[in-house]
Motif scaffolding. Structure first.
Motif, mmCIF file in Angstrom:
data_model
loop_
_atom_site.group_PDB
_atom_site.id
_atom_site.type_symbol
_atom_site.label_atom_id
_atom_site.label_comp_id
_atom_site.label_asym_id
_atom_site.label_seq_id
_atom_site.Cartn_x
_atom_site.Cartn_y
_atom_site.Cartn_z
ATOM 1 N N VAL A 171 0.868 -1.169 0.000
ATOM 2 C CA VAL A 171 0.000 0.000 0.000
ATOM 3 C C VAL A 171 0.907 1.222 0.000
ATOM 4 C CG1 VAL A 171 -1.797 1.249 1.252
ATOM 5 C CG2 VAL A 171 -1.768 -1.258 1.288
ATOM 6 N N HIS A 172 0.775 2.061 -1.022
ATOM 7 C CA HIS A 172 1.652 3.222 -1.192
ATOM 8 C C HIS A 172 0.931 4.482 -0.717
ATOM 9 C CE1 HIS A 172 4.132 0.520 -3.615
ATOM 10 N NE2 HIS A 172 2.999 0.152 -4.188
ATOM 11 N N VAL A 173 1.556 5.164 0.240
ATOM 12 C CA VAL A 173 1.004 6.387 0.814
ATOM 13 C C VAL A 173 2.102 7.439 0.725
ATOM 14 C CG1 VAL A 173 -0.065 7.438 2.841
ATOM 15 C CG2 VAL A 173 -0.356 4.983 2.420
ATOM 16 N N GLY A 174 1.995 8.321 -0.270
ATOM 17 C CA GLY A 174 3.071 9.290 -0.488
ATOM 18 C C GLY A 174 4.365 8.563 -0.787
ATOM 19 N N THR A 175 5.409 8.833 0.004
ATOM 20 C CA THR A 175 6.703 8.177 -0.212
ATOM 21 C C THR A 175 6.865 6.919 0.643
ATOM 22 O OG1 THR A 175 7.753 9.567 1.463
ATOM 23 C CG2 THR A 175 7.827 10.355 -0.822
ATOM 24 N N HIS A 176 5.883 6.604 1.468
ATOM 25 C CA HIS A 176 5.969 5.431 2.343
ATOM 26 C C HIS A 176 5.187 4.260 1.739
ATOM 27 C CE1 HIS A 176 6.900 3.538 6.193
ATOM 28 N NE2 HIS A 176 5.713 2.955 6.093
ATOM 29 N N THR A 177 5.725 3.062 1.904
ATOM 30 C CA THR A 177 5.059 1.857 1.435
ATOM 31 C C THR A 177 4.902 0.880 2.592
ATOM 32 O OG1 THR A 177 5.958 2.105 -0.788
ATOM 33 C CG2 THR A 177 5.173 -0.086 -0.185
ATOM 34 N N TYR A 178 3.688 0.407 2.786
ATOM 35 C CA TYR A 178 3.403 -0.632 3.778
ATOM 36 C C TYR A 178 3.236 -1.939 3.034
ATOM 37 C CZ TYR A 178 2.157 3.278 6.854
ATOM 38 O OH TYR A 178 2.162 4.433 7.590
ATOM 39 N N GLU A 179 4.068 -2.925 3.351
ATOM 40 C CA GLU A 179 3.944 -4.239 2.713
ATOM 41 C C GLU A 179 3.326 -5.208 3.706
ATOM 42 O OE1 GLU A 179 6.613 -7.647 0.491
ATOM 43 O OE2 GLU A 179 7.379 -5.600 0.586
ATOM 44 N N VAL A 180 2.324 -5.938 3.248
ATOM 45 C CA VAL A 180 1.607 -6.875 4.105
ATOM 46 C C VAL A 180 1.559 -8.231 3.406
ATOM 47 C CG1 VAL A 180 -0.527 -7.326 5.376
ATOM 48 C CG2 VAL A 180 0.177 -4.959 4.950
ATOM 49 N N GLU A 181 1.986 -9.266 4.127
ATOM 50 C CA GLU A 181 1.977 -10.625 3.579
ATOM 51 C C GLU A 181 0.919 -11.444 4.309
ATOM 52 O OE1 GLU A 181 4.989 -14.440 2.948
ATOM 53 O OE2 GLU A 181 5.759 -12.563 3.738
ATOM 54 N N PHE A 182 0.154 -12.204 3.546
ATOM 55 C CA PHE A 182 -0.959 -12.987 4.087
ATOM 56 C C PHE A 182 -0.734 -14.475 3.889
ATOM 57 C CE2 PHE A 182 -2.536 -8.996 2.316
ATOM 58 C CZ PHE A 182 -3.123 -8.436 3.424
ATOM 59 N N ARG A 183 -1.509 -15.259 4.617
ATOM 60 C CA ARG A 183 -1.578 -16.701 4.372
ATOM 61 C C ARG A 183 -2.643 -16.911 3.293
ATOM 62 N NH1 ARG A 183 -1.471 -16.023 9.808
ATOM 63 N NH2 ARG A 183 0.328 -16.888 10.888
ATOM 64 N N GLY A 184 -2.220 -17.061 2.068
ATOM 65 C CA GLY A 184 -3.167 -17.310 0.988
ATOM 66 C C GLY A 184 -3.382 -16.125 0.072
ATOM 67 N N ALA A 185 -3.383 -16.401 -1.208
ATOM 68 C CA ALA A 185 -3.532 -15.358 -2.224
ATOM 69 C C ALA A 185 -4.931 -14.761 -2.245
ATOM 70 C CB ALA A 185 -3.181 -15.928 -3.605
ATOM 71 N N GLN A 186 -5.953 -15.489 -1.784
ATOM 72 C CA GLN A 186 -7.317 -14.953 -1.820
ATOM 73 C C GLN A 186 -7.449 -13.736 -0.908
ATOM 74 O OE1 GLN A 186 -6.359 -17.897 -0.751
ATOM 75 N NE2 GLN A 186 -7.318 -18.406 1.197
#
Length: 120
Positions: free
Chosen positions: A91-106
């Motif tokens: 998730v890109h917010v201005g110059t910051h990026t939050y990366e989130v990894e989940f169990r499962g592509a759905q």
């Protein structure tokens, strides 16, 4: 909220306890890996629990959809025709990026589509 999707009841309750008047939860998903505890989606914002602070501190960050510039599917391999072959989004917010990894592509697919719906 009756049809909100969530992985862990305590995370759902944590998001619910901070809702604004009239705000509705869409989903709360547990994150894997280091840094992020969970991501919550409401009809007004994205809420991310960030556990990357020194000294076992964490933050709950609220990001209004209007501040999100883009959302990405993150992969470390060739997709081979599968757009959501991974369980990670950024998730890109201005110059910051939050990366989130989940169990499962759905789950990444759902998060991506909800965010894209609210930012476009």
């Amino acid at each position: 909220m009756a049809n909100a999707t969530y992985d862990r009841k305590e995370q759902f309750n944590q998001i619910r306890s901070g809702l604004l008047d009239g705000e509705q939860i869409i989903a709360v998903y547990d994150a894997v890996g280091t840094g992020t505890g969970f991501i919550g989606l409401t009809d007004r914002r994205v809420i991310i629990q960030d556990r990357s602070f020194v000294g076992k501190k964490f933050a709950i960050t609220s990001i209004p959809y209007s501040k999100i510039t883009s959302v990405s599917v993150v992969s470390n391999k060739s997709w081979g025709g599968e757009f959501f072959s991974t369980g990670s989004i950024a998730v890109h917010v201005g110059t910051h990026t939050y990366e989130v990894e989940f169990r499962g592509a759905q789950k990444s697919h759902h998060v991506h589509n909800v965010i894209l719906h609210y930012i476009s």
